[in-house]
Design an enzyme around this catalytic site. Structure first.
Site, PDB file in Angstrom:
ATOM      1  CE  LYS A 111      -4.166  -1.194   2.149  1.00 38.64           C
ATOM      2  NZ  LYS A 111      -5.889  -1.672   2.686  1.00 38.64           N
ATOM      3  CE  LYS A 194      -5.568  -7.688  -1.943  1.00 41.59           C
ATOM      4  NZ  LYS A 194      -6.039  -7.157  -0.990  1.00 41.59           N
ATOM      5  CE  LYS A 197     -13.382  -2.771   0.186  1.00 39.44           C
ATOM      6  NZ  LYS A 197     -13.432  -2.985   1.408  1.00 39.44           N
TER       7      LYS A 197
HETATM    8  P1  TYM Z   1     -10.699  -5.284   3.180  1.00 42.56           P
HETATM    9  O1  TYM Z   1     -11.649  -4.366   3.898  1.00 42.56           O
HETATM   10  O2  TYM Z   1      -9.682  -5.271   2.878  1.00 42.56           O
HETATM   11  O3  TYM Z   1     -11.488  -6.899   3.131  1.00 42.56           O
HETATM   12  C1  TYM Z   1     -12.367  -6.924   3.572  1.00 42.56           C
HETATM   13  C2  TYM Z   1     -12.855  -8.572   3.548  1.00 42.56           C
HETATM   14  O4  TYM Z   1     -12.231  -8.704   2.455  1.00 42.56           O
HETATM   15  C3  TYM Z   1     -11.223  -9.654   2.226  1.00 42.56           C
HETATM   16  N1  TYM Z   1     -11.424  -9.754   0.485  1.00 42.56           N
HETATM   17  C4  TYM Z   1     -10.670 -10.765  -0.120  1.00 42.56           C
HETATM   18  N2  TYM Z   1     -11.272 -12.471   0.254  1.00 42.56           N
HETATM   19  C5  TYM Z   1     -10.518 -12.600  -1.317  1.00 42.56           C
HETATM   20  N3  TYM Z   1     -10.380 -11.775  -2.576  1.00 42.56           N
HETATM   21  C6  TYM Z   1     -10.264 -10.773  -2.774  1.00 42.56           C
HETATM   22  N4  TYM Z   1      -9.729 -10.272  -3.890  1.00 42.56           N
HETATM   23  C7  TYM Z   1     -10.237  -9.774  -1.085  1.00 42.56           C
HETATM   24  N5  TYM Z   1      -9.984  -8.674  -0.688  1.00 42.56           N
HETATM   25  C8  TYM Z   1     -11.091  -8.457   0.035  1.00 42.56           C
HETATM   26  C9  TYM Z   1     -10.572  -9.382   3.384  1.00 42.56           C
HETATM   27  O5  TYM Z   1      -9.582 -10.653   3.553  1.00 42.56           O
HETATM   28  C10 TYM Z   1     -11.535  -9.281   4.185  1.00 42.56           C
HETATM   29  O6  TYM Z   1     -11.583 -10.128   5.166  1.00 42.56           O
HETATM   30  N6  TYM Z   1      -7.492  -5.128   7.292  1.00 42.56           N
HETATM   31  C11 TYM Z   1      -9.248  -5.575   6.851  1.00 42.56           C
HETATM   32  C12 TYM Z   1     -10.271  -4.998   8.134  1.00 42.56           C
HETATM   33  C13 TYM Z   1     -10.172  -5.617   9.238  1.00 42.56           C
HETATM   34  C14 TYM Z   1     -10.357  -6.675   9.893  1.00 42.56           C
HETATM   35  C15 TYM Z   1     -10.752  -6.654  11.397  1.00 42.56           C
HETATM   36  C16 TYM Z   1     -10.753  -7.868   9.851  1.00 42.56           C
HETATM   37  C17 TYM Z   1      -9.693  -4.665  10.431  1.00 42.56           C
HETATM   38  N7  TYM Z   1     -10.282  -5.129  11.023  1.00 42.56           N
HETATM   39  C18 TYM Z   1     -10.045  -7.312  12.531  1.00 42.56           C
HETATM   40  C19 TYM Z   1     -10.642  -8.840  10.317  1.00 42.56           C
HETATM   41  C20 TYM Z   1     -10.504  -8.299  12.011  1.00 42.56           C
HETATM   42  C21 TYM Z   1      -9.680  -5.169   5.331  1.00 42.56           C
HETATM   43  O7  TYM Z   1      -8.313  -4.661   5.022  1.00 42.56           O
HETATM   44  O8  TYM Z   1     -10.434  -6.477   4.763  1.00 42.56           O
END
Ligand code: TYM
Length: 332
Positions: A111, A194, A197
């Site tokens: 990032k 991957k 967004k």
């Molecule tokens: P975020 O917002 O990027 O994504 C949310 C969830 O979607 C999953 N994900 C994917 N799974 C499969 N293929 C993909 N291309 C893909 N892109 C995203 C992510 O693995 C996630 O489960 N850091 C986290 C948010 C967070 C969080 C937490 C998660 C903050 N605190 C505590 C679990 C527990 C994030 O950026 O997710």
């Protein structure tokens, strides 16, 4: 009952990766665990967010969760910033986690890019806030996509160090729950990165809000090779784009990649892509209808979030008091 915590950043449209990798699994787990699902708005602001957009995205993500089948009566749905103990515990974890641990985080490197001097301090400390999200509720299980695995390992390290330093098993050592056929959905334009967004190309992802036309177009234009589909999963090796589309099909259809190949072996993408597009349109249509209904009733969504905030605070407050006690912060 064991407790689940998971979160999504309200940074824009949710895409198929978020749905298949995470939210859909939450729906499956909600009957067997006590679940807390969070729109992590404090994580979102580690990179610039337009204030109005952030507010509306936060509602939109709540609506997407509910429309996908996360039951707001059974589970807690809320936004992170409204439970101030998240930020508080994150500070405490800033003092537990070591610089060397954060230096190893690949997501920060991706990032921040080449110019890491210009990245926010928040982006660097992001995984500590994530550990705080989970451990503030002493959650035991965290369902996420594959990309969050390293962050969860850090969460385990923080819990272990805290327990060791203060000589008590205060925090559980969380178990990641990474399952399904789509734990890592890849970009439609490039099978080696991957679906995300933040990808500049909208054609790289299928957004939960895309209309039929866009879904069909994006899948038609998805990068593939010229070979027909193999009869065995092993035949997808070295064919990242093909494997990705087969995986998406399997996840949407709730079957295995092998079962998809049993149906499509020997067929080219001229046949497979329209079938995938039809399936994606069908599955998303149901969710999208519900999302539209919720968008027309923001007061209803707000009231669900408000209730979630109250319930989350009720769990978080005694736990943070316990932590204060353990580390010797005076509570006069
Ligand atoms: P975020 O917002 O990027 O994504 C949310 C969830 O979607 C999953 N994900 C994917 N799974 C499969 N293929 C993909 N291309 C893909 N892109 C995203 C992510 O693995 C996630 O489960 N850091 C986290 C948010 C967070 C969080 C937490 C998660 C903050 N605190 C505590 C679990 C527990 C994030 O950026 O997710």
């Amino acid at each position: 009952m064991q407790r689940i915590f998971s979160g999504v950043q309200p940074t824009g449209n949710l895409h198929l990766g978020n749905y298949l990798g995470a939210i859909r699994n939450w729906v499956r787990l909600q009957n067997d665990y006590e679940c807390i699902f969070c729109m992590v708005d404090l994580h979102a602001i580690t990179v610039w967010q337009d204030p109005e957009q952030l507010r509306s995205n936060t509602r939109e993500v709540a609506a997407a969760m509910i429309a996908s089948g996360v039951d707001p009566h059974k589970n807690i749905i809320f936004n992170q910033s409204q439970v101030p103990q998240h930020a508080e515990l994150a500070w405490i974890f800033n003092c537990v986690a070591r610089l060397g641990w954060l230096d190893r985080m690949t997501q920060f490197k991706e990032k921040a890019g080449k110019d890491k001097e210009r990245a926010s301090v928040g982006l660097y400390a992001y995984p500590n806030l994530m550990a705080a999200d989970i451990l503030l509720y002493k959650a035991t299980h965290v369902p996420v996509g594959e990309d969050q695995k390293q962050h969860l390992e850090l969460c385990r390290d923080i819990a272990q160090k805290f327990n060791h330093d203060y000589k008590e098993e205060v925090f559980p050592i969380v178990e990641p729950l990474i399952f399904g056929e789509a734990t890592r959905v890849m970009s439609l334009r490039d099978g080696s990165s991957k679906m995300s967004k933040s990808d500049a190309s909208d054609a790289s992802r299928i957004n939960m809000t895309d209309d039929t036309d866009s879904i069909v177009k994006k899948i038609r234009k998805a990068r593939t090779d010229a070979e027909p589909l193999p009869s065995e999963v092993a035949g997808l090796k070295g064919r990242a784009e093909a494997a990705n589309l087969v995986g998406i099909y399997a996840a949407l259809q709730d079957c295995t990649s092998q079962q998809v190949l049993d149906d499509f072996r020997g067929q080219g993408f001229g046949t497979f892509k329209p079938a995938l597009a039809e399936l994606a349109v069908d599955k998303l249509a149901v969710i999208q209808g519900e999302m539209r209904r919720l968008r027309d009733d923001p007061a209803h969504v707000d009231s669900i979030i408000r209730t979630g905030v109250e319930k989350a605070r009720a769990i978080a407050e005694p736990i943070i008091r316990e932590i204060h006690g353990k580390i010797g912060l005076l509570q006069p």
